[in-house]
Design a protein around this motif. Structure first.
Motif, PDB file in Angstrom:
ATOM      1  N   ARG A 182      23.706  16.159  37.246  1.00 44.70           N
ATOM      2  CA  ARG A 182      23.518  17.609  37.109  1.00 44.70           C
ATOM      3  C   ARG A 182      22.050  17.931  36.855  1.00 44.70           C
ATOM      4  N   ARG A 183      21.546  18.894  37.620  1.00 43.63           N
ATOM      5  CA  ARG A 183      20.166  19.333  37.451  1.00 43.63           C
ATOM      6  C   ARG A 183      20.148  20.860  37.341  1.00 43.63           C
ATOM      7  N   GLU A 184      19.332  21.365  36.440  1.00 44.26           N
ATOM      8  CA  GLU A 184      19.124  22.806  36.313  1.00 44.26           C
ATOM      9  C   GLU A 184      17.631  23.087  36.399  1.00 44.26           C
ATOM     10  N   GLY A 185      17.286  24.203  36.984  1.00 46.39           N
ATOM     11  CA  GLY A 185      15.870  24.551  37.094  1.00 46.39           C
ATOM     12  C   GLY A 185      15.682  25.947  37.621  1.00 46.39           C
ATOM     13  N   ARG A 186      14.542  26.153  38.236  1.00 44.98           N
ATOM     14  CA  ARG A 186      14.202  27.452  38.827  1.00 44.98           C
ATOM     15  C   ARG A 186      13.859  27.231  40.296  1.00 44.98           C
ATOM     16  N   GLY A 187      14.046  28.261  41.087  1.00 49.20           N
ATOM     17  CA  GLY A 187      13.764  28.147  42.510  1.00 49.20           C
ATOM     18  C   GLY A 187      13.175  29.415  43.089  1.00 49.20           C
ATOM     19  N   VAL A 188      12.399  29.252  44.166  1.00 48.75           N
ATOM     20  CA  VAL A 188      11.802  30.366  44.904  1.00 48.75           C
ATOM     21  C   VAL A 188      12.462  30.423  46.273  1.00 48.75           C
ATOM     22  N   GLU A 189      13.092  31.549  46.596  1.00 55.73           N
ATOM     23  CA  GLU A 189      13.737  31.675  47.901  1.00 55.73           C
ATOM     24  C   GLU A 189      12.689  31.786  48.998  1.00 55.73           C
ATOM     25  N   VAL A 190      12.833  30.950  50.040  1.00 51.44           N
ATOM     26  CA  VAL A 190      11.880  30.972  51.157  1.00 51.44           C
ATOM     27  C   VAL A 190      12.571  31.121  52.505  1.00 51.44           C
ATOM     28  N   GLY A 191      13.892  31.097  52.510  1.00 49.09           N
ATOM     29  CA  GLY A 191      14.605  31.261  53.764  1.00 49.09           C
ATOM     30  C   GLY A 191      16.040  31.660  53.518  1.00 49.09           C
ATOM     31  N   HIS A 192      16.651  32.302  54.528  1.00 49.61           N
ATOM     32  CA  HIS A 192      18.039  32.748  54.394  1.00 49.61           C
ATOM     33  C   HIS A 192      18.639  32.786  55.790  1.00 49.61           C
ATOM     34  N   ILE A 193      19.828  32.198  55.947  1.00 50.79           N
ATOM     35  CA  ILE A 193      20.502  32.218  57.239  1.00 50.79           C
ATOM     36  C   ILE A 193      21.890  32.827  57.072  1.00 50.79           C
ATOM     37  N   PHE A 194      22.335  33.520  58.127  1.00 55.13           N
ATOM     38  CA  PHE A 194      23.608  34.244  58.090  1.00 55.13           C
ATOM     39  C   PHE A 194      24.362  34.024  59.395  1.00 55.13           C
ATOM     40  N   HIS A 195      25.668  33.942  59.323  1.00 59.60           N
ATOM     41  CA  HIS A 195      26.520  34.158  60.487  1.00 59.60           C
ATOM     42  C   HIS A 195      27.340  35.400  60.172  1.00 59.60           C
ATOM     43  N   PHE A 196      27.261  36.399  61.035  1.00 58.19           N
ATOM     44  CA  PHE A 196      28.010  37.637  60.744  1.00 58.19           C
ATOM     45  C   PHE A 196      28.888  38.077  61.904  1.00 58.19           C
ATOM     46  N   GLY A 197      29.212  37.153  62.799  1.00 54.06           N
ATOM     47  CA  GLY A 197      30.204  37.454  63.826  1.00 54.06           C
ATOM     48  C   GLY A 197      29.808  38.587  64.751  1.00 54.06           C
ATOM     49  N   THR A 198      30.720  39.535  64.914  1.00 50.70           N
ATOM     50  CA  THR A 198      30.507  40.629  65.872  1.00 50.70           C
ATOM     51  C   THR A 198      30.081  41.924  65.181  1.00 50.70           C
ATOM     52  N   LYS A 199      29.598  41.832  63.973  1.00 52.26           N
ATOM     53  CA  LYS A 199      29.232  43.020  63.200  1.00 52.26           C
ATOM     54  C   LYS A 199      28.322  43.974  63.985  1.00 52.26           C
ATOM     55  N   TYR A 200      27.290  43.437  64.623  1.00 57.34           N
ATOM     56  CA  TYR A 200      26.330  44.300  65.319  1.00 57.34           C
ATOM     57  C   TYR A 200      26.676  44.513  66.780  1.00 57.34           C
ATOM     58  N   THR A 201      27.224  43.500  67.436  1.00 58.63           N
ATOM     59  CA  THR A 201      27.595  43.719  68.836  1.00 58.63           C
ATOM     60  C   THR A 201      28.718  44.748  68.942  1.00 58.63           C
ATOM     61  N   GLN A 202      29.625  44.755  67.971  1.00 55.76           N
ATOM     62  CA  GLN A 202      30.683  45.763  67.999  1.00 55.76           C
ATOM     63  C   GLN A 202      30.166  47.144  67.641  1.00 55.76           C
ATOM     64  N   SER A 203      29.375  47.237  66.560  1.00 56.83           N
ATOM     65  CA  SER A 203      28.913  48.557  66.133  1.00 56.83           C
ATOM     66  C   SER A 203      27.970  49.190  67.161  1.00 56.83           C
ATOM     67  N   MET A 204      27.278  48.353  67.944  1.00 54.88           N
ATOM     68  CA  MET A 204      26.366  48.868  68.959  1.00 54.88           C
ATOM     69  C   MET A 204      26.970  48.777  70.359  1.00 54.88           C
ATOM     70  N   ASP A 205      28.238  48.354  70.429  1.00 52.22           N
ATOM     71  CA  ASP A 205      28.997  48.284  71.684  1.00 52.22           C
ATOM     72  C   ASP A 205      28.254  47.470  72.749  1.00 52.22           C
ATOM     73  N   VAL A 206      27.937  46.240  72.385  1.00 53.79           N
ATOM     74  CA  VAL A 206      27.269  45.314  73.303  1.00 53.79           C
ATOM     75  C   VAL A 206      28.260  44.208  73.654  1.00 53.79           C
ATOM     76  N   THR A 207      28.614  44.104  74.927  1.00 59.62           N
ATOM     77  CA  THR A 207      29.595  43.115  75.370  1.00 59.62           C
ATOM     78  C   THR A 207      29.046  42.299  76.535  1.00 59.62           C
ATOM     79  N   VAL A 208      29.715  41.178  76.785  1.00 57.86           N
ATOM     80  CA  VAL A 208      29.487  40.408  78.009  1.00 57.86           C
ATOM     81  C   VAL A 208      30.837  40.226  78.683  1.00 57.86           C
ATOM     82  N   SER A 209      30.788  39.937  79.969  1.00 61.11           N
ATOM     83  CA  SER A 209      32.019  39.659  80.698  1.00 61.11           C
ATOM     84  C   SER A 209      32.469  38.247  80.357  1.00 61.11           C
TER      85      SER A 209
END
Length: 438
Positions: A276-303
Motif C-alpha cells: 500500500r502506498r499513499e501520496g500526492r499526484g498531479v493530473e497530466v492526462g485523462h481518457i474517456f470512452h463515451f459511446g454515442t453521446k455526441y454522434t447521437q446528439s449531433m445526429d452524425v451517422t455512417v451507413s
C-alpha cells in the motif's frame, strides 16, 4: 545558444506570487512570464521544453495510428448548441461575439468540432475506425487561476478523438490509447499512474486519469506498489490484436489505484499491507470512452454493414502538454533548481567557461559548442564561476561541461551529471559521446 546573447532572464530570488515549486522555478529559470491572470508567455527555453514534450506525445500518437489535424481555437456556438452542451458547460467557457453578432467561443475542448468534421467526411462503416488528434491552445476561465501553468486559463493540450463502429472496437481503441499514454509518460522521464476516474462534463462510462506522483500534487492518491514496478516499454504489445490489448489492460489496471474522490476503502483493504502506498499526484492526462453521446446528439451517422444508419462510438483523450512542463518539475527538482529528464530538457548540456578570454578555454568551448549548437547552451558570460554554477543547477541542464584553464591544457573537461551530482574528468570526445548519446 550563447548565454551572453540569449533571452533567458533568470531570477535570484523567489517571486512572491509563486506558491508552488514549479511556478517558482519556471519563473526563476526564465521559462515563462505572466502576461495576464492565468496567462503566460513561453520564453525561448520554455518553448523548447514545450516542443520536446509535444514531439514525444506526437510520436506515440502516430505509433498507434492516430492522424494529426489542427482545429481552430475559436468555435461556433452552434456546434455546442447541437450537442446540448453550450448552456450546460458553465462560466469556464469564454463566450464572445464577432462584429456580425455571431456567437463564438474560445474552445475548452473539441468533441463537437471533431464530430462535425467527421460527419462531413465519413459516410460508411468501411471508413472506420478513425482516430484524429491535434495539439492546440485551449482556454478555460478559471475562477482563481493559480500555481502558474499548473492551473492557468490558457494552456497547450493534446486532444485525440476516436470513432469506431461498435462498442468492442471502441474499447480496443481505448486500451490502445492507454498503452500509448503510459509509453508517452515513461519516455518523458516520469511515472504516471493510471487511475479510474469520474467522467465529469465530458460524459461517458469508461475513464482513466493519469497522475504523476509528486509531494506537491493537488490530489491525494492511493495505489498498489505493483504499479511502480511496471516497465511500460519493456514488453511489446501488438496494438492490432484486441486479445493482447485486453491482457495488457488488465495487467496495468488491476492493481489498486485511486484518487481521494474515487477511493474505495474495501478494495484498499484487500491490497497487501506491504504494497500500500499513499501520496500526492498531479493530473497530466485523462481518457474517456463515451459511446454515442455526441454522434447521437449531433445526429452524425455512417451507413452500417446492413445499409442502416449507425451512430459511431467515440472516445476522447487529452494530455496537458503545458501542464506537463510544470508537473515534471514538481516531480524532479531539488533545493538548487530543476532536474530535467534528458528527453524534455531545453538543452542537453551547458558549457561553462571558467575563464572567458583564455585562449585555450575559449577554443575548447567553441569546439564543443559547434559540435551541435542546438544541444548546447554556452555560458560565455564573464560572471564569476559561482554564479554560473548556480544558474546551471537552477536551469536543470542534464549535463554540465566545465572548461577550466588547467584541464583545458590537458584536453580534458569536468563533466557533471545534474540528476546525481556525479563529477568526473574526461576527454572532450568522451564528454560529447555521453552528452549526445540517444
Amino acid at each position: 545558444m550563447r548565454l551572453s546573447r540569449s533571452f533567458l532572464p533568470t531570477l535570484k530570488e523567489n517571486p512572491a506570487e509563486a506558491q508552488i515549486v514549479s511556478h517558482r522555478l519556471m519563473l526563476r529559470a526564465g521559462l515563462i512570464r505572466q502576461t495576464a491572470s492565468g496567462i503566460y508567455a513561453w520564453l525561448p527555453a520554455g518553448l523548447k521544453v514545450l516542443r520536446n514534450i509535444s514531439q514525444i506525445v506526437r510520436e506515440e500518437q502516430d505509433r498507434i495510428g492516430a492522424q494529426e489535424v489542427l482545429m481552430p481555437t475559436l468555435q461556433s456556438a452552434d456546434l455546442w448548441k447541437r450537442s446540448g452542451r453550450y448552456d450546460a458547460y458553465g462560466p469556464e467557457m469564454l463566450r464572445i461575439q464577432d462584429r456580425h453578432k455571431r456567437e463564438l467561443l474560445y474552445g475548452p475542448t473539441n468533441e463537437e468540432m471533431i464530430t462535425d468534421l467527421f460527419g462531413q467526411a465519413v459516410k460508411s462503416y468501411k471508413d472506420l475506425p478513425q482516430m484524429l488528434y491535434h495539439i492546440q491552445w485551449k482556454f478555460r476561465d478559471e475562477v482563481r487561476p493559480r500555481f502558474g501553468v499548473m492551473r492557468g486559463r490558457e494552456f497547450l493540450m493534446k486532444d485525440a478523438y476516436s470513432f469506431d463502429l461498435d462498442y468492442d472496437s471502441a474499447v480496443a481503441t481505448y486500451r490502445r490509447m492507454l498503452l500509448a499514454y503510459l509509453r508517452t509518460f515513461q519516455r518523458l522521464g516520469v511515472r504516471a499512474v493510471p487511475m479510474r476516474a469520474d467522467t465529469g462534463p465530458i460524459g461517458g462510462e469508461l475513464s482513466h486519469e493519469f497522475l504523476i506522483l509528486a509531494p506537491t500534487g493537488e490530489s491525494g492518491v492511493f495505489y498498489d506498489a505493483a504499479l511502480e514496478e511496471q516497465d511500460w516499454l519493456d514488453e511489446p504489445v501488438n496494438v492490432g490484436d484486441p486479445k493482447a490489448l485486453e491482457v495488457f489492460y488488465k495487467r496495468v489496471t488491476t492493481p489498486y489505484a485511486a484518487t481521494d474522490e474515487m477511493h474505495d476503502t474495501a478494495a484498499w483493504d484487500a491490497v497487501p499491507e506491504d504494497r500500500r502506498r499513499e501520496g500526492r499526484g498531479v493530473e497530466v492526462g485523462h481518457i474517456f470512452h463515451f459511446g454515442t453521446k455526441y454522434t447521437q446528439s449531433m445526429d452524425v451517422t455512417v451507413s452500417g454493414p446492413e445499409g442502416t444508419p449507425v451512430y459511431p462510438e467515440m472516445g476522447s483523450y487529452g494530455i496537458g502538454v503545458s501542464r506537463l512542463a510544470g508537473a515534471i518539475i514538481e516531480a524532479s527538482h531539488d533545493d538548487a533548481g530543476i532536474i530535467w529528464p534528458d528527453a524534455v530538457a531545453p538543452f542537453r548540456a551547458v558549457i561553462i567557461n571558467l575563464k572567458v578570454g583564455d585562449e585555450t578555454c575559449d577554443a575548447m568551448c567553441e569546439q564543443i559548442y559547434n559540435t551541435n549548437i542546438e544541444a548546447f547552451l554556452y555560458d560565455d558570460r564573464t560572471d564569476r564561476a559561482g554564479a554560473k554554477f548556480a544558474d546551471a543547477d537552477l536551469m536543470g541542464h542534464p549535463w554540465q561541461i566545465v572548461v577550466g584553464p588547467r584541464s583545458a591544457k590537458e584536453g580534458r573537461v569536468e563533466l557533471k551529471r545534474r540528476a546525481t551530482g556525479e563529477r568526473k574528468e574526461v576527454s572532450v570526445e568522451d564528454a560529447l559521446a555521453l552528452v549526445l548519446a540517444d
